[in-house]
Design a protein around this motif. Structure first.
Motif, PDB file in Angstrom:
ATOM      1  N   LEU A 175      44.085   9.007  49.753  1.00  0.00           N
ATOM      2  CA  LEU A 175      44.999   9.806  50.563  1.00  0.00           C
ATOM      3  C   LEU A 175      46.215  10.280  49.760  1.00  0.00           C
ATOM      4  O   LEU A 175      46.888  11.236  50.164  1.00  0.00           O
ATOM      5  CB  LEU A 175      45.451   9.004  51.784  1.00  0.00           C
ATOM      6  N   ALA A 176      46.477   9.628  48.644  1.00  0.00           N
ATOM      7  CA  ALA A 176      47.598  10.047  47.791  1.00  0.00           C
ATOM      8  C   ALA A 176      47.254  11.283  46.962  1.00  0.00           C
ATOM      9  O   ALA A 176      48.134  11.844  46.288  1.00  0.00           O
ATOM     10  CB  ALA A 176      48.004   8.896  46.871  1.00  0.00           C
ATOM     11  N   ASN A 177      45.989  11.725  47.018  1.00  0.00           N
ATOM     12  CA  ASN A 177      45.533  12.922  46.288  1.00  0.00           C
ATOM     13  C   ASN A 177      45.897  12.890  44.794  1.00  0.00           C
ATOM     14  O   ASN A 177      46.597  13.789  44.282  1.00  0.00           O
ATOM     15  CB  ASN A 177      46.104  14.192  46.927  1.00  0.00           C
ATOM     16  N   PRO A 178      45.412  11.891  44.092  1.00  0.00           N
ATOM     17  CA  PRO A 178      45.750  11.818  42.662  1.00  0.00           C
ATOM     18  C   PRO A 178      45.112  12.975  41.889  1.00  0.00           C
ATOM     19  O   PRO A 178      44.012  13.415  42.189  1.00  0.00           O
ATOM     20  CB  PRO A 178      45.150  10.476  42.230  1.00  0.00           C
ATOM     21  N   ALA A 179      45.829  13.464  40.887  1.00  0.00           N
ATOM     22  CA  ALA A 179      45.316  14.559  40.060  1.00  0.00           C
ATOM     23  C   ALA A 179      44.231  14.033  39.130  1.00  0.00           C
ATOM     24  O   ALA A 179      44.307  12.907  38.636  1.00  0.00           O
ATOM     25  CB  ALA A 179      46.448  15.179  39.250  1.00  0.00           C
ATOM     26  N   GLN A 180      43.192  14.835  38.919  1.00  0.00           N
ATOM     27  CA  GLN A 180      42.107  14.465  38.017  1.00  0.00           C
ATOM     28  C   GLN A 180      42.326  15.125  36.662  1.00  0.00           C
ATOM     29  O   GLN A 180      42.494  16.344  36.565  1.00  0.00           O
ATOM     30  CB  GLN A 180      40.759  14.905  38.597  1.00  0.00           C
ATOM     31  N   ALA A 181      42.309  14.296  35.626  1.00  0.00           N
ATOM     32  CA  ALA A 181      42.491  14.816  34.266  1.00  0.00           C
ATOM     33  C   ALA A 181      41.147  15.210  33.665  1.00  0.00           C
ATOM     34  O   ALA A 181      40.098  14.667  34.047  1.00  0.00           O
ATOM     35  CB  ALA A 181      43.172  13.759  33.394  1.00  0.00           C
ATOM     36  N   MET A 182      41.166  16.147  32.741  1.00  0.00           N
ATOM     37  CA  MET A 182      39.937  16.515  32.024  1.00  0.00           C
ATOM     38  C   MET A 182      39.467  15.328  31.187  1.00  0.00           C
ATOM     39  O   MET A 182      40.270  14.621  30.575  1.00  0.00           O
ATOM     40  CB  MET A 182      40.189  17.708  31.105  1.00  0.00           C
ATOM     41  N   LEU A 183      38.165  15.143  31.159  1.00  0.00           N
ATOM     42  CA  LEU A 183      37.593  14.087  30.327  1.00  0.00           C
ATOM     43  C   LEU A 183      37.303  14.601  28.921  1.00  0.00           C
ATOM     44  O   LEU A 183      37.314  13.824  27.953  1.00  0.00           O
ATOM     45  CB  LEU A 183      36.304  13.565  30.982  1.00  0.00           C
ATOM     46  N   ARG A 184      37.047  15.889  28.778  1.00  0.00           N
ATOM     47  CA  ARG A 184      36.779  16.525  27.487  1.00  0.00           C
ATOM     48  C   ARG A 184      37.616  17.797  27.349  1.00  0.00           C
ATOM     49  O   ARG A 184      37.111  18.916  27.333  1.00  0.00           O
ATOM     50  CB  ARG A 184      35.279  16.850  27.354  1.00  0.00           C
ATOM     51  N   PRO A 185      38.935  17.672  27.195  1.00  0.00           N
ATOM     52  CA  PRO A 185      39.805  18.849  27.138  1.00  0.00           C
ATOM     53  C   PRO A 185      39.546  19.736  25.923  1.00  0.00           C
ATOM     54  O   PRO A 185      39.881  20.939  25.958  1.00  0.00           O
ATOM     55  CB  PRO A 185      41.215  18.230  27.087  1.00  0.00           C
ATOM     56  N   ALA A 186      38.924  19.186  24.891  1.00  0.00           N
ATOM     57  CA  ALA A 186      38.672  19.990  23.688  1.00  0.00           C
ATOM     58  C   ALA A 186      37.699  21.124  23.945  1.00  0.00           C
ATOM     59  O   ALA A 186      37.635  22.085  23.169  1.00  0.00           O
ATOM     60  CB  ALA A 186      38.150  19.084  22.571  1.00  0.00           C
ATOM     61  N   LEU A 187      36.950  21.056  25.015  1.00  0.00           N
ATOM     62  CA  LEU A 187      35.984  22.111  25.329  1.00  0.00           C
ATOM     63  C   LEU A 187      36.650  23.357  25.909  1.00  0.00           C
ATOM     64  O   LEU A 187      35.994  24.377  26.105  1.00  0.00           O
ATOM     65  CB  LEU A 187      34.932  21.599  26.315  1.00  0.00           C
ATOM     66  N   GLY A 188      37.951  23.295  26.159  1.00  0.00           N
ATOM     67  CA  GLY A 188      38.649  24.456  26.706  1.00  0.00           C
ATOM     68  C   GLY A 188      38.832  24.342  28.219  1.00  0.00           C
ATOM     69  O   GLY A 188      38.381  23.392  28.868  1.00  0.00           O
ATOM     70  N   PRO A 189      39.464  25.364  28.804  1.00  0.00           N
ATOM     71  CA  PRO A 189      39.801  25.309  30.233  1.00  0.00           C
ATOM     72  C   PRO A 189      38.612  25.483  31.174  1.00  0.00           C
ATOM     73  O   PRO A 189      38.684  25.120  32.345  1.00  0.00           O
ATOM     74  CB  PRO A 189      40.803  26.448  30.407  1.00  0.00           C
ATOM     75  N   THR A 190      37.511  26.056  30.652  1.00  0.00           N
ATOM     76  CA  THR A 190      36.336  26.288  31.504  1.00  0.00           C
ATOM     77  C   THR A 190      35.126  25.632  30.859  1.00  0.00           C
ATOM     78  O   THR A 190      34.655  26.069  29.798  1.00  0.00           O
ATOM     79  CB  THR A 190      36.081  27.787  31.709  1.00  0.00           C
ATOM     80  N   HIS A 191      34.596  24.615  31.500  1.00  0.00           N
ATOM     81  CA  HIS A 191      33.432  23.901  30.984  1.00  0.00           C
ATOM     82  C   HIS A 191      32.947  22.910  32.042  1.00  0.00           C
ATOM     83  O   HIS A 191      33.585  22.745  33.093  1.00  0.00           O
ATOM     84  CB  HIS A 191      33.763  23.161  29.677  1.00  0.00           C
ATOM     85  N   THR A 192      31.855  22.223  31.739  1.00  0.00           N
ATOM     86  CA  THR A 192      31.303  21.209  32.640  1.00  0.00           C
ATOM     87  C   THR A 192      31.184  19.897  31.873  1.00  0.00           C
ATOM     88  O   THR A 192      30.751  19.872  30.722  1.00  0.00           O
ATOM     89  CB  THR A 192      29.924  21.634  33.181  1.00  0.00           C
ATOM     90  N   GLU A 193      31.548  18.801  32.541  1.00  0.00           N
ATOM     91  CA  GLU A 193      31.492  17.461  31.957  1.00  0.00           C
ATOM     92  C   GLU A 193      30.488  16.610  32.733  1.00  0.00           C
ATOM     93  O   GLU A 193      30.510  16.599  33.977  1.00  0.00           O
ATOM     94  CB  GLU A 193      32.866  16.792  32.011  1.00  0.00           C
ATOM     95  N   VAL A 194      29.630  15.923  32.011  1.00  0.00           N
ATOM     96  CA  VAL A 194      28.670  15.012  32.637  1.00  0.00           C
ATOM     97  C   VAL A 194      28.853  13.638  31.991  1.00  0.00           C
ATOM     98  O   VAL A 194      28.484  13.436  30.832  1.00  0.00           O
ATOM     99  CB  VAL A 194      27.214  15.496  32.454  1.00  0.00           C
ATOM    100  N   ASP A 195      29.443  12.722  32.739  1.00  0.00           N
ATOM    101  CA  ASP A 195      29.700  11.368  32.249  1.00  0.00           C
ATOM    102  C   ASP A 195      28.564  10.465  32.741  1.00  0.00           C
ATOM    103  O   ASP A 195      28.486  10.152  33.935  1.00  0.00           O
ATOM    104  CB  ASP A 195      31.046  10.875  32.775  1.00  0.00           C
ATOM    105  N   LEU A 196      27.679  10.068  31.785  1.00  0.00           N
ATOM    106  CA  LEU A 196      26.523   9.251  32.167  1.00  0.00           C
ATOM    107  C   LEU A 196      26.919   7.825  32.530  1.00  0.00           C
ATOM    108  O   LEU A 196      26.226   7.168  33.310  1.00  0.00           O
ATOM    109  CB  LEU A 196      25.502   9.230  31.034  1.00  0.00           C
ATOM    110  N   THR A 197      28.006   7.344  31.975  1.00  0.00           N
ATOM    111  CA  THR A 197      28.457   5.987  32.299  1.00  0.00           C
ATOM    112  C   THR A 197      28.928   5.919  33.745  1.00  0.00           C
ATOM    113  O   THR A 197      28.582   4.988  34.483  1.00  0.00           O
ATOM    114  CB  THR A 197      29.597   5.557  31.353  1.00  0.00           C
ATOM    115  N   ARG A 198      29.698   6.865  34.133  1.00  0.00           N
ATOM    116  CA  ARG A 198      30.254   6.885  35.495  1.00  0.00           C
ATOM    117  C   ARG A 198      29.340   7.612  36.484  1.00  0.00           C
ATOM    118  O   ARG A 198      29.605   7.605  37.672  1.00  0.00           O
ATOM    119  CB  ARG A 198      31.626   7.562  35.475  1.00  0.00           C
TER     120      ARG A 198
END
Length: 300
Positions: A162-185
């Motif tokens: 409910l606090a609406n925490p901001a989500q950080a990029m996991l792979r910011p080096a890929l630039g502002p537009t990309h898709t991340e797939v975290d197999l661990t999570r």
């Protein structure tokens, strides 16, 4: 016998006959008076007929009893008061204190769904019902925040969502537009211009070896999702009949590996190597990404 004597006898006989007539008339009148029953339903059928006595409650009587018919008392039925049951809509129900989980219904669940949607998860249309889509979103949120992916929302986790925490990029080096797939999570995040457009739970390769009979022969391999930086290069709308099963709205990122919809997206890796996403998301996933965009598959 002289004429006077004969005349005297005739007169005497006439007087006697006249008296008999009078007596007979009087006696007949008395008899007729005694035959009247006073009932119109008992009639004489001729001279010498005896009237049938009236019968009342088993006793014989020559006088008819007057019968009075009394109508039964009117019974008034009073209908019981109408009971009006008011059923609150699900969105107005108040869940009991404690954890929220699959099956919960009410205001707290609705607030949870709205908060998840605002953070770009997909719990479905907020309706106050904690169903599968909400559970999938909770799995993703728990994975990204280092918690066991149980699908159960403790009061502490509820407050965090409910606090609406901001989500950080996991792979910011890929630039502002990309898709991340975290197999661990077991999480996929689509970014566009630095903002998240979608965060969802996925199910990737199980990691087990397999051998299966297919339409093109026997297929054997290891159910692994390839790691690395790739680009989306092909997409197919609708169902793709692949050798190892059906892929719904697949978007391929390398070889025969794709992000695609599946009816089964469990809480653990279970695919042959593709990245499964919920069917409800696959229907619009292709509108979120563009062919040529980067996608990185990694372990955190």
């Amino acid at each position: 016998m002289d004429a006077n004597v004969r005349d005297g006898r005739r007169i005497g006989r006439r007087q006697l006959a006249a008296r008999r007539v009078v007596i007979g008339v009087v006696f007949g009148a008395l008899v007729l008076a005694g035959c009247s029953s006073g009932r119109g339903d008992l009639t004489s059928s001729g001279p010498g007929t005896t009237a049938v006595p009236a019968v009342t409650d088993g006793a014989t009587s020559t006088t008819a009893a007057t019968t009075t018919s009394t109508a039964p008392p009117t019974t008034t039925t009073t209908a019981p008061p109408t009971t009006t049951t008011t059923t609150l809509p699900v969105t107005e129900l108040v869940e009991p204190t404690g954890p929220l989980q699959s099956g919960s219904k009410g205001k707290r669940t609705l607030a949870l769904q709205n908060a998840l949607k605002a953070q770009h998860y997909d719990p479905g249309e907020p309706d106050g019902r904690f169903g599968l889509k909400t559970t999938l979103s909770i799995w993703a949120f728990q994975g990204l925040h280092g918690q066991p992916q149980s699908g159960v929302v403790s009061p502490e986790l509820e407050a965090l969502i409910l606090a609406n925490p901001a989500q950080a990029m996991l792979r910011p080096a890929l630039g502002p537009t990309h898709t991340e797939v975290d197999l661990t999570r077991q999480v996929l995040i689509v970014w566009h211009d630095g903002q998240p457009r979608l965060i969802t739970h996925v199910s990737s390769g199980s990691g087990h070896a397999y051998c299966e009979d297919t339409k093109v022969g026997r297929a054997c391999g290891d159910a692994l999702t390839p790691l690395g930086v790739f680009s989306f290069y092909r997409q197919i709308q609708g169902i793709r009949e692949a050798a190892l099963g059906k892929l719904y709205d697949p978007v391929y990122f390398t070889g025969g590996f794709a992000v695609h919809g599946s009816p089964s997206v469990p809480d653990h890796p279970a695919s042959h190597g593709c990245v499964r996403i919920p069917m409800s998301i696959s229907t619009y996933f292709q509108s979120l990404v563009t062919l040529g965009e980067k996608v990185e598959v990694f372990r955190s």
